[in-house]
Structure formats: C-alpha cells, structure tokens
Design a protein around this motif. Structure first.
Motif, short mmCIF file in Angstrom:
data_model
loop_
_atom_site.label_atom_id
_atom_site.label_comp_id
_atom_site.label_asym_id
_atom_site.label_seq_id
_atom_site.Cartn_x
_atom_site.Cartn_y
_atom_site.Cartn_z
N ALA A 30 0.96 -1.23 0.16
CA ALA A 30 0.19 0.01 0.10
C ALA A 30 0.82 1.27 0.10
CB ALA A 30 -0.96 -0.04 1.36
N THR A 31 0.33 2.53 -0.26
CA THR A 31 1.02 3.68 -0.03
C THR A 31 1.24 3.91 1.47
OG1 THR A 31 -0.46 4.45 -1.81
CG2 THR A 31 0.65 6.26 -0.13
N ALA A 32 2.56 4.47 1.81
CA ALA A 32 2.96 4.45 3.09
C ALA A 32 3.32 6.01 3.27
CB ALA A 32 4.34 3.70 3.12
N ALA A 33 3.02 6.27 4.67
CA ALA A 33 3.20 7.63 5.17
C ALA A 33 4.77 7.76 5.86
CB ALA A 33 2.31 7.81 6.14
N ARG A 34 5.05 8.70 5.56
CA ARG A 34 6.47 9.02 6.49
C ARG A 34 6.12 8.93 7.89
NH1 ARG A 34 9.68 13.61 2.99
NH2 ARG A 34 10.13 12.31 1.19
N ASN A 76 5.92 9.38 14.92
CA ASN A 76 4.51 9.88 14.60
C ASN A 76 4.24 9.70 13.08
OD1 ASN A 76 3.61 10.88 17.32
ND2 ASN A 76 5.14 12.45 16.78
N VAL A 77 3.09 9.52 12.59
CA VAL A 77 2.81 9.24 11.06
C VAL A 77 2.45 10.68 10.55
CG1 VAL A 77 0.96 8.57 9.53
CG2 VAL A 77 1.68 7.16 11.65
N LEU A 78 2.95 11.02 9.62
CA LEU A 78 2.95 12.16 8.92
C LEU A 78 2.08 12.52 7.68
CD1 LEU A 78 6.70 13.06 9.13
CD2 LEU A 78 4.82 13.76 10.85
N ALA A 79 1.87 13.53 7.32
CA ALA A 79 1.10 13.59 6.24
C ALA A 79 1.70 13.38 4.79
CB ALA A 79 0.38 15.03 6.05
N THR A 80 2.85 13.49 4.60
CA THR A 80 3.63 13.29 3.73
C THR A 80 3.84 11.66 3.30
OG1 THR A 80 5.93 13.62 4.87
CG2 THR A 80 4.90 15.54 3.40
N LEU A 81 4.05 11.43 1.95
CA LEU A 81 4.40 10.11 1.74
C LEU A 81 5.57 9.50 1.87
CD1 LEU A 81 1.98 9.52 -1.47
CD2 LEU A 81 1.35 9.61 0.88
N GLU A 82 5.94 8.28 2.16
CA GLU A 82 7.12 7.43 2.20
C GLU A 82 7.30 6.78 0.77
OE1 GLU A 82 10.81 6.74 3.09
OE2 GLU A 82 9.75 7.72 4.65
N GLY A 83 8.11 7.05 -0.02
CA GLY A 83 8.04 6.26 -1.07
C GLY A 83 6.87 6.75 -2.32
N GLU A 84 6.46 5.85 -3.14
CA GLU A 84 5.60 5.99 -4.20
C GLU A 84 4.12 6.07 -3.64
OE1 GLU A 84 6.93 5.33 -8.37
OE2 GLU A 84 7.66 3.58 -7.36
N ASN A 85 3.33 6.64 -4.24
CA ASN A 85 1.82 6.09 -4.31
C ASN A 85 1.51 5.03 -4.89
OD1 ASN A 85 -0.80 6.87 -3.48
ND2 ASN A 85 -1.21 7.89 -5.47
N CYS A 86 0.92 4.09 -4.23
CA CYS A 86 0.76 2.71 -5.03
C CYS A 86 -0.32 2.74 -5.89
CB CYS A 86 0.46 1.69 -3.79
SG CYS A 86 0.52 -0.06 -4.25
N TYR A 87 -0.05 3.29 -6.95
CA TYR A 87 -0.96 3.52 -7.96
C TYR A 87 -0.47 3.59 -9.60
CZ TYR A 87 -4.84 5.75 -10.54
OH TYR A 87 -5.84 6.23 -11.64
N GLY A 88 -1.26 2.60 -10.31
CA GLY A 88 -0.64 2.46 -11.59
C GLY A 88 0.34 1.68 -11.86
N GLU A 139 6.70 -6.03 -6.85
CA GLU A 139 8.04 -6.43 -7.43
C GLU A 139 8.97 -6.23 -6.12
OE1 GLU A 139 8.07 -6.40 -12.11
OE2 GLU A 139 8.57 -4.68 -11.17
N ALA A 140 8.78 -5.03 -5.65
CA ALA A 140 9.62 -4.78 -4.22
C ALA A 140 9.54 -5.58 -3.22
CB ALA A 140 9.73 -3.30 -3.97
N TRP A 141 8.20 -5.77 -2.91
CA TRP A 141 7.69 -6.91 -1.70
C TRP A 141 8.24 -8.03 -2.35
CZ3 TRP A 141 4.41 -10.96 -2.53
CH2 TRP A 141 4.11 -11.89 -1.42
N ALA A 145 10.67 -9.02 -3.84
CA ALA A 145 12.39 -9.18 -3.79
C ALA A 145 12.59 -9.25 -2.21
CB ALA A 145 12.81 -7.79 -4.32
N ARG A 146 11.98 -8.38 -1.43
CA ARG A 146 12.12 -8.73 -0.01
C ARG A 146 11.59 -10.00 0.40
NH1 ARG A 146 9.47 -3.47 -0.13
NH2 ARG A 146 7.49 -4.55 0.65
N GLU A 147 10.75 -10.74 -0.29
CA GLU A 147 10.56 -11.98 0.05
C GLU A 147 11.33 -13.06 -0.54
OE1 GLU A 147 7.59 -13.34 1.92
OE2 GLU A 147 7.99 -11.50 2.80
N GLY A 148 12.35 -12.76 -1.38
CA GLY A 148 13.36 -13.44 -2.04
C GLY A 148 12.58 -14.41 -3.14
N LEU A 149 11.46 -13.54 -3.73
CA LEU A 149 10.75 -14.24 -4.93
C LEU A 149 11.26 -13.66 -6.26
CD1 LEU A 149 7.43 -14.45 -3.11
CD2 LEU A 149 8.86 -16.47 -3.41
N SER A 150 11.49 -14.45 -7.28
CA SER A 150 11.55 -14.02 -8.55
C SER A 150 10.02 -14.28 -9.17
CB SER A 150 12.50 -14.81 -9.30
OG SER A 150 12.47 -15.95 -9.56
#
Length: 224
Positions: A135-139, A145-157, A165-167, A169-174
């Motif tokens: 999902a979209t993450a907050a900084r 404290n959870v901020l209004a700005t985003l951490e990384g990309e908006n999970c859209y498109g 794909e990043a998830w 990779a963290r799971e060790g999956l191709s």
C-alpha cells in the motif's frame, strides 16, 4: 511454486472508495472542527482534476487538512480499527469475501495491493484474514508519529507493480517463483493485469471493460 491472489481494494473488494470516508471518520473521531475544512479538501480534489497536483500530493494535502501534520501511531491505529469495523459491516462485497476464501481454500495466498494508505488498509485486510498488504506508506518523524507526507511512491498505476515487485524481492521471490492472479476494477491497474498470469476485471468501469474485451480477460461482477 507460490501462488498469489492479489486484490486491489477500492471498488474491487469495497463497494465505494475509502479515502474520503476515512478522512471524515478520522476528523470526527479526533478533531470534529476539521470537518469545516472539507471544502478546502474539495478544492484540492478540483486541483487534482485540473492536473495542478498529482494523486500523491492530493493525499498529502487532504491528510494534512483532515487528520493533521502528525499523529501518534497508537492513536491512528484506534481510528483505523474503528473505520475498518465500519467498512467490514457496510462496504465490503460479499462476493469479494467469498472469492478470497475460495482462493485461499484452493491454495492461493491472498495479498492486498492498494493505493490506499497502509495505516488503514491493513486494518481492512485483517477483517478478511489477509496478512500481506502492499500500500501507500506515510512518513514517520523521529518520534514515530505518522506524517501527512508519503514515504516512497503512491501505490497507483505503474507504481503498484513496482511496489509488488519490491515486496517480492524482499521475500526472495522472482517472477518465475510465483503464479499470480490479480483482481481490479480500474484501468490504472493495467500494468499489473498485464503482468499477472490470471487477470480479472472486477466491477470494471468502462475503460477497463473495453480493455478486458480486447485482451480476453475474464470480467467478474460482484454483488452483495
């Protein structure tokens, strides 16, 4: 081979979009005076429609208006859990619940991949016993404290596919390690639908229905 059944959330699992209802719920719960700022949030939405700001900026502006610049995570969790209870009672397709359970019973691992903020999408996913949420993450600030700005990309498109794909990779999956089903209502998810082994257009709006007809993707209309 690991089998993933990945679901979009808004208007795929839920009947209606969730961001504005969450903002209103949060304002009512924490600071009802912020409801007076709803017209400003509406102006931000008009700015988005006019392409003056993008979706990520719209999230940040409306979060700041309706929730505030920073909120302790424990306080936000209380708000999110109450909101998820309401969504589970009033805003989930019965057919979506049934499909998640059918996929699980058939050996598919349910995953939620949504442009919604993870701080409440995770609570909604928990009502469906979905453990993995992309999902979209907050900084967070130095105090967590959870901020209004985003951490990384908006999970859209296209960003949704990159975050999936990043998830992985963290799971060790191709890509060759997994078989993927993907369910979505919106043509913005075309990159993930194209990437999936089994794409499903669910409750699809017109552009996605046309694309599904062109590609030969199954179209599902969920009720209840």
């Amino acid at each position: 081979m690991r089998r993933l059944a990945i679901y979009d959330m808004d208007k795929t699992i839920t009947r209606r979009a969730t961001w504005t209802p969450f903002l209103i719920h949060a304002a009512k719960a924490r600071a009802p005076w912020r409801l007076a700022l709803l017209p400003l949030a509406g102006l931000a939405s008009l700015a988005y429609l006019a392409k003056a700001i993008d979706r990520a900026q719209l999230k940040e502006v409306t979060h700041r208006l309706m929730i505030g610049r920073a909120i302790p995570p424990a306080e936000l969790a209380v708000v999110a859990e109450a909101f998820a209870d309401d969504m589970a009672a009033t805003n989930l397709f019965a057919d979506a619940r049934a499909r998640v359970e059918a996929d699980r019973a058939a050996g598919w691992e349910p995953v939620l991949a949504t442009a919604s903020h993870g701080y409440y999408a995770q609570a909604i996913a928990a009502r469906l016993d979905i453990l993995t949420v992309i999902a979209t993450a907050a900084r967070r600030d130095a105090n967590g404290n959870v901020l209004a700005t985003l951490e990384g990309e908006n999970c859209y498109g296209p960003a949704k596919l990159r975050l999936i794909e990043a998830w992985m990779a963290r799971e060790g999956l191709s890509r060759g390690d997994v078989q993927v089903r993907f369910y979505s209502d919106h043509v913005s998810d075309a990159p993930v639908l194209e990437w999936a082994d089994e794409p499903f257009a669910v409750n699809a709006h017109g552009p996605l229905r046309r694309l599904a007809a062109l590609k030969g993707w199954p179209v599902l209309d969920w009720e209840g």
